[in-house]
Design an enzyme around this catalytic site. Structure first.
Site, PDB file in Angstrom:
ATOM      1  N   LYS A 138       0.821  -1.214   0.000  1.00 50.80           N
ATOM      2  CA  LYS A 138       0.000   0.000   0.000  1.00 50.80           C
ATOM      3  C   LYS A 138       0.851   1.259   0.000  1.00 50.80           C
ATOM      4  CE  LYS A 138      -4.439  -1.546   1.659  1.00 50.80           C
ATOM      5  NZ  LYS A 138      -5.543  -1.376   2.600  1.00 50.80           N
ATOM      6  N   LYS A 224      -8.627 -11.096  -8.598  1.00 53.12           N
ATOM      7  CA  LYS A 224      -9.640 -11.316  -7.564  1.00 53.12           C
ATOM      8  C   LYS A 224     -10.898 -10.490  -7.835  1.00 53.12           C
ATOM      9  CE  LYS A 224      -9.122 -11.409  -2.801  1.00 53.12           C
ATOM     10  NZ  LYS A 224      -8.406 -11.250  -1.526  1.00 53.12           N
ATOM     11  N   LYS A 227     -14.317  -4.945  -5.192  1.00 56.24           N
ATOM     12  CA  LYS A 227     -15.253  -3.830  -5.299  1.00 56.24           C
ATOM     13  C   LYS A 227     -14.598  -2.637  -5.977  1.00 56.24           C
ATOM     14  CE  LYS A 227     -13.970  -0.880  -1.877  1.00 56.24           C
ATOM     15  NZ  LYS A 227     -14.124   0.542  -1.775  1.00 56.24           N
TER      16      LYS A 227
END
Ligand code: TRP
Length: 361
Positions: A138, A224, A227
């Site tokens: 991240k 994957k 969202k």
């Protein structure tokens, strides 16, 4: 047995969240603990009538929460966070989390999580956190520009589970490293500040769902289901109605070949493998059984069957979700009640931690 797990209130739950995490949460809430089902089976074999039907103590105690404190580790929209927290609560209840059986709450209403995190910051090591792959992914090349919260995120996660003396923590593969860190923190704290016969913390075991539950994008069998994928066609949302589900499955990426009659034939065919995997996860059948039925048939036959299966199982969830998400007061009440139970359950460990550290209360 104490089960603890959390999910970030990102909004928009999809099939991947449901099959990868939520459905396991529901199963753990509803199932008997492994030892007791084994005892029950043996008793049945021996023709002894089980008394356990009415005895609740062998059921695992489950704590499930919305990790809203974790959500502030990345840039976020305060208005959306509150709405998403309630929306996710509605989704969890619609999927079968029963607020009377499980303790369902959001972190914010249980200050012991944040308090324990501070206390554990004295034990966690900078080097340990530097090795966390989620932090490295991240933060990328811009570590200096990240929030301190993103760096210490895994210490809060450790506090989340240690505060309840969790024995088992269902998480995805990507969270396994954070769980190992929680164990390391617990162990070091016990070593440094407690005695062997009176440890302050229980070392939690991760429960990683089987690979079959890893649900991939409908547009790309190697990514994957997520969202954050810009294409809504890549995922089945819990808010999708029957038409949307059928449409997405019909348009899902597949290939021109017929389905193989054995699992090995799915190798190198990620989209075919994903669609068969979804069928398996939804139906409870093995991949072998499904290929026994559909082997030799094309996607023209398989996709409608998969679509119908999804509609049949998701329709009741969808209906409950749409009803509940409108009811702001009911959702607030569920979270308030859950937090009350969680505060009571967290108090003894927090007190023991302060005492072990020599902090005067
Ligand atoms: N970090 C987890 C995730 O992103 C969510 C989480 C927060 C969690 N605290 C937890 C999971 C404690 C298990 C236990 O998926």
């Amino acid at each position: 047995m104490r089960i603890v797990s959390g999910i970030q209130p990102t909004g928009n739950l999809h099939l991947g969240n449901y099959l990868g995490a939520i459905r396991n949460w529901v199963a753990m809430q509803d199932e008997w603990a492994p030892q007791s089902s084994e005892i029950k089976r043996l008793q049945q074999l021996a023709g002894i009538k089980s008394k356990q039907e009415s005895a609740n103590e062998s059921r695992a105690e489950c704590f499930y929460f919305l990790a809203d404190l974790h959500a502030i580790s990345m840039p976020h929209d305060p208005k959306a966070l509150g709405e998403n927290t309630r929306e996710m609560t509605a989704a969890l209840v619609a999927c079968g989390i029963d607020p009377d059986k499980s303790t369902l709450f959001n972190q914010t209403q249980v200050p012991a999580h944040a308090e324990l995190q501070w206390l554990l910051n004295g034990t966690a090591r900078v080097g340990w956190l530097n090795r966390m792959t989620q932090w490295k992914d991240k933060a990328g090349k811009n570590r200096d520009g990240q929030s301190v919260a993103l760096f210490t995120y895994p210490v809060l996660q450790a506090a989340d589970v240690l505060i309840y003396q969790a024995t088992h923590v269902p998480v995805g593969e990507d969270q396994k490293q954070h769980l190992e860190l929680a164990r390391d923190i617990a162990q070091k704290f016990n070593n440094d500040f407690a005695t062997e016969d009176a440890p302050v913390f229980t070392l939690p075991e991760p429960i990683i769902p089987p690979a079959a539950a890893r649900i991939m994008s409908l547009r790309d069998g190697t990514a994957k289901m997520s969202k954050s994928d810009p294409s809504d066609m890549s995922r089945i949302n819990l808010t999708d109605d029957a038409d949307a589900i059928m449409g997405k499955i019909k348009k899902a990426k597949s290939d021109a070949d017929a389905l193989p009659s054995e699992a090995e034939g799915l190798e190198g065919r990620p989209e075919a493998r994903n669609l068969v995997g979804i069928y398996a996860a939804m139906s409870g059948q093995s991949v072998a059984q499904i290929l026994g039925d559909f082997g030799g048939k094309g996607f023209g036959a398989f996709k409608p069957a998969l679509g119908e299966l999804l509609v049949e199982q998701l329709a009741p969830i969808n209906a409950r979700f749409n009803e509940l998400r409108q009811d702001r007061e009911a959702l607030n009440a569920i979270l308030r009640k859950g937090a009350e139970k969680a505060r009571a359950a967290s108090a003894p460990t927090l007190a023991a931690t302060y005492d072990a550290l020599g902090l005067v209360r």
